[in-house]
Design a protein around this motif. Structure first.
Motif, PDB file in Angstrom:
ATOM      1  N   ALA A  59      22.004   7.309 -14.965  1.00  0.00           N
ATOM      2  CA  ALA A  59      22.269   8.532 -14.218  1.00  0.00           C
ATOM      3  C   ALA A  59      21.210   8.756 -13.131  1.00  0.00           C
ATOM      4  O   ALA A  59      21.531   9.122 -11.994  1.00  0.00           O
ATOM      5  N   LEU A  60      19.943   8.542 -13.470  1.00  0.00           N
ATOM      6  CA  LEU A  60      18.861   8.762 -12.508  1.00  0.00           C
ATOM      7  C   LEU A  60      18.993   7.837 -11.294  1.00  0.00           C
ATOM      8  O   LEU A  60      18.906   8.278 -10.143  1.00  0.00           O
ATOM      9  N   TRP A  61      19.221   6.559 -11.558  1.00  0.00           N
ATOM     10  CA  TRP A  61      19.295   5.601 -10.449  1.00  0.00           C
ATOM     11  C   TRP A  61      20.622   5.721  -9.699  1.00  0.00           C
ATOM     12  O   TRP A  61      20.681   5.450  -8.500  1.00  0.00           O
ATOM     13  N   GLY A  62      21.670   6.173 -10.395  1.00  0.00           N
ATOM     14  CA  GLY A  62      22.926   6.446  -9.700  1.00  0.00           C
ATOM     15  C   GLY A  62      22.772   7.592  -8.723  1.00  0.00           C
ATOM     16  O   GLY A  62      23.252   7.541  -7.580  1.00  0.00           O
ATOM     17  N   TYR A  63      22.056   8.653  -9.146  1.00  0.00           N
ATOM     18  CA  TYR A  63      21.826   9.800  -8.264  1.00  0.00           C
ATOM     19  C   TYR A  63      20.924   9.401  -7.097  1.00  0.00           C
ATOM     20  O   TYR A  63      21.124   9.843  -5.961  1.00  0.00           O
ATOM     21  N   ALA A  64      19.929   8.551  -7.370  1.00  0.00           N
ATOM     22  CA  ALA A  64      19.049   8.087  -6.290  1.00  0.00           C
ATOM     23  C   ALA A  64      19.853   7.365  -5.217  1.00  0.00           C
ATOM     24  O   ALA A  64      19.645   7.559  -4.017  1.00  0.00           O
ATOM     25  N   GLY A  65      20.816   6.536  -5.652  1.00  0.00           N
ATOM     26  CA  GLY A  65      21.658   5.837  -4.687  1.00  0.00           C
ATOM     27  C   GLY A  65      22.580   6.783  -3.953  1.00  0.00           C
ATOM     28  O   GLY A  65      22.773   6.671  -2.738  1.00  0.00           O
ATOM     29  N   LEU A  66      23.122   7.773  -4.679  1.00  0.00           N
ATOM     30  CA  LEU A  66      24.045   8.744  -4.082  1.00  0.00           C
ATOM     31  C   LEU A  66      23.376   9.537  -2.970  1.00  0.00           C
ATOM     32  O   LEU A  66      24.007   9.880  -1.966  1.00  0.00           O
ATOM     33  N   THR A  67      22.096   9.839  -3.131  1.00  0.00           N
ATOM     34  CA  THR A  67      21.395  10.683  -2.156  1.00  0.00           C
ATOM     35  C   THR A  67      20.650   9.878  -1.093  1.00  0.00           C
ATOM     36  O   THR A  67      19.869  10.445  -0.328  1.00  0.00           O
ATOM     37  N   GLY A  68      20.869   8.582  -1.043  1.00  0.00           N
ATOM     38  CA  GLY A  68      20.281   7.788   0.037  1.00  0.00           C
ATOM     39  C   GLY A  68      18.935   7.179  -0.261  1.00  0.00           C
ATOM     40  O   GLY A  68      18.302   6.591   0.623  1.00  0.00           O
ATOM     41  N   ALA A  69      18.431   7.339  -1.483  1.00  0.00           N
ATOM     42  CA  ALA A  69      17.176   6.699  -1.911  1.00  0.00           C
ATOM     43  C   ALA A  69      16.008   6.999  -0.982  1.00  0.00           C
ATOM     44  O   ALA A  69      15.269   6.115  -0.576  1.00  0.00           O
ATOM     45  N   CYS A  70      15.824   8.292  -0.638  1.00  0.00           N
ATOM     46  CA  CYS A  70      14.677   8.674   0.188  1.00  0.00           C
ATOM     47  C   CYS A  70      13.405   8.620  -0.671  1.00  0.00           C
ATOM     48  O   CYS A  70      13.473   8.625  -1.903  1.00  0.00           O
ATOM     49  N   PRO A  71      12.221   8.560  -0.041  1.00  0.00           N
ATOM     50  CA  PRO A  71      10.976   8.387  -0.811  1.00  0.00           C
ATOM     51  C   PRO A  71      10.760   9.411  -1.913  1.00  0.00           C
ATOM     52  O   PRO A  71      10.325   9.068  -3.008  1.00  0.00           O
ATOM     53  N   SER A  72      11.071  10.701  -1.636  1.00  0.00           N
ATOM     54  CA  SER A  72      10.831  11.732  -2.647  1.00  0.00           C
ATOM     55  C   SER A  72      11.710  11.521  -3.876  1.00  0.00           C
ATOM     56  O   SER A  72      11.269  11.728  -5.010  1.00  0.00           O
ATOM     57  N   VAL A  73      12.956  11.091  -3.658  1.00  0.00           N
ATOM     58  CA  VAL A  73      13.864  10.837  -4.782  1.00  0.00           C
ATOM     59  C   VAL A  73      13.432   9.590  -5.545  1.00  0.00           C
ATOM     60  O   VAL A  73      13.432   9.571  -6.779  1.00  0.00           O
ATOM     61  N   LEU A  74      13.052   8.537  -4.821  1.00  0.00           N
ATOM     62  CA  LEU A  74      12.620   7.307  -5.491  1.00  0.00           C
ATOM     63  C   LEU A  74      11.351   7.548  -6.299  1.00  0.00           C
ATOM     64  O   LEU A  74      11.218   7.046  -7.417  1.00  0.00           O
ATOM     65  N   ARG A  75      10.427   8.325  -5.725  1.00  0.00           N
ATOM     66  CA  ARG A  75       9.200   8.656  -6.450  1.00  0.00           C
ATOM     67  C   ARG A  75       9.533   9.355  -7.763  1.00  0.00           C
ATOM     68  O   ARG A  75       9.063   8.980  -8.836  1.00  0.00           O
ATOM     69  N   ALA A  76      10.383  10.371  -7.679  1.00  0.00           N
ATOM     70  CA  ALA A  76      10.753  11.123  -8.879  1.00  0.00           C
ATOM     71  C   ALA A  76      11.544  10.260  -9.852  1.00  0.00           C
ATOM     72  O   ALA A  76      11.355  10.351 -11.074  1.00  0.00           O
ATOM     73  N   THR A  77      12.431   9.419  -9.325  1.00  0.00           N
ATOM     74  CA  THR A  77      13.260   8.572 -10.195  1.00  0.00           C
ATOM     75  C   THR A  77      12.393   7.591 -10.967  1.00  0.00           C
ATOM     76  O   THR A  77      12.594   7.381 -12.175  1.00  0.00           O
ATOM     77  N   ILE A  78      11.417   6.988 -10.300  1.00  0.00           N
ATOM     78  CA  ILE A  78      10.523   6.047 -10.988  1.00  0.00           C
ATOM     79  C   ILE A  78       9.703   6.779 -12.046  1.00  0.00           C
ATOM     80  O   ILE A  78       9.547   6.303 -13.184  1.00  0.00           O
TER      81      ILE A  78
END
Length: 283
Positions: free
Chosen positions: A81-100
């Motif tokens: 779910a986390l990595w799916g949402y990261a992809g859905l929102t364009g994988a910007c740095p703030s999302v990738l940071r939080a996802t990791i």
């Protein structure tokens, strides 16, 4: 789905920005109001949104128990779910940071290991910079990591410095401490980059962050329920009222005297400010 839900233009634009980080439908005056009131960060998909998914899934699967199999299945679903949402929102740095970071929390839970937020933050930075070293000079990357670093180092001591007896006061103080902690490390860089400071950011954030947080929950409910008779129109109505409050509040603070004064700082000023912040952190 958002178009079919019946939300009007300005409110639909805010939902797209709050949930997906898409600002293409925002009017210029809406964007300026968020900038001048110091609340533009709520329109950037970040750790708040990723954390919402993380907490929601843990809550929904908590009844599975804590056996080894339950932990691993729950963890796998959360990671997808986390990595799916990261992809859905364009994988910007703030999302990738939080996802990791939340992925590390999830893996720690799956393996019954302890997790240290500061280690997770720098592990996320290391992974992202190994993947794309150019992120180091991106403003979004810098502000995102500095804000979380401030929260990790300063939020705890700040929020513990005063414990109100009233629950509402406690919530307001918690939000205040969170805003102050996030600003500590980002303010010197923001002054250097944007040459201005949103004076009314603290009272604006107390209202807007709370309303925007509820609006994110409402937007998710909207996507699930908008076709359901009675419930769908009711969610649309409540969400419309809430988003109009956000619109009015940001515009109000943006129009106040000295809302966004020009402040010029040199590189030396910025370095001195960061030296003071580091001394404060050490203290």
């Amino acid at each position: 789905w958002l178009v079919e839900s019946g939300l009007q233009g300005r409110e639909r634009a805010l939902v797209k920005a709050l949930v997906l980080g898409l600002r293409d439908e925002l009017d210029g005056d809406q964007r300026d109001a968020f900038v001048r009131s110091g609340t533009i960060h709520v329109l950037a998909v970040s750790g708040t949104h990723v954390g919402f998914i993380y907490v929601m899934l843990l809550f929904m699967t908590n009844w599975w128990g804590h056996t080894t199999r339950a932990r691993w299945v729950r963890g796998a679903i959360v990671l997808l779910a986390l990595w799916g949402y990261a992809g859905l929102t364009g994988a910007c740095p703030s999302v990738l940071r939080a996802t990791i970071m939340f992925s590390l929390f999830t893996i720690a839970g799956m393996t019954e290991r302890q997790n240290e937020p500061l280690n997770s933050l720098f592990a996320a930075a290391l992974v992202l910079l190994l993947w794309d070293p150019h992120m180091l000079v991106e403003i979004g990357f810098q502000l995102s990591f500095l804000a979380v670093l401030g929260i990790i180092l300063f939020y705890g001591p700040l929020v513990r410095s005063w414990v109100p007896n009233n629950r509402i006061l406690g919530h307001l103080w918690s939000l205040t401490a969170l805003s102050l902690a996030a600003q500590v490390f980002t303010t010197p860089l923001s002054l250097h980059l944007f040459h201005a400071f949103p004076v009314w950011y603290l009272p604006a954030n107390l209202i807007v962050v709370t309303a925007a947080g509820v609006a994110v929950y409402g937007a998710v409910a909207l996507l699930v329920l908008f076709r359901v008779p009675v419930l769908g129109p009711l969610v649309v109505l409540l969400l419309t009222v809430l988003l109009r409050i956000v619109d009015v509040v940001t515009d109000f603070f943006a129009q106040l005297p000295l809302a966004y004064p020009s402040i010029r700082t040199t590189l030396l000023d910025t370095l001195v400010l960061y030296a003071l912040v580091i001394l404060l952190a050490v203290g």
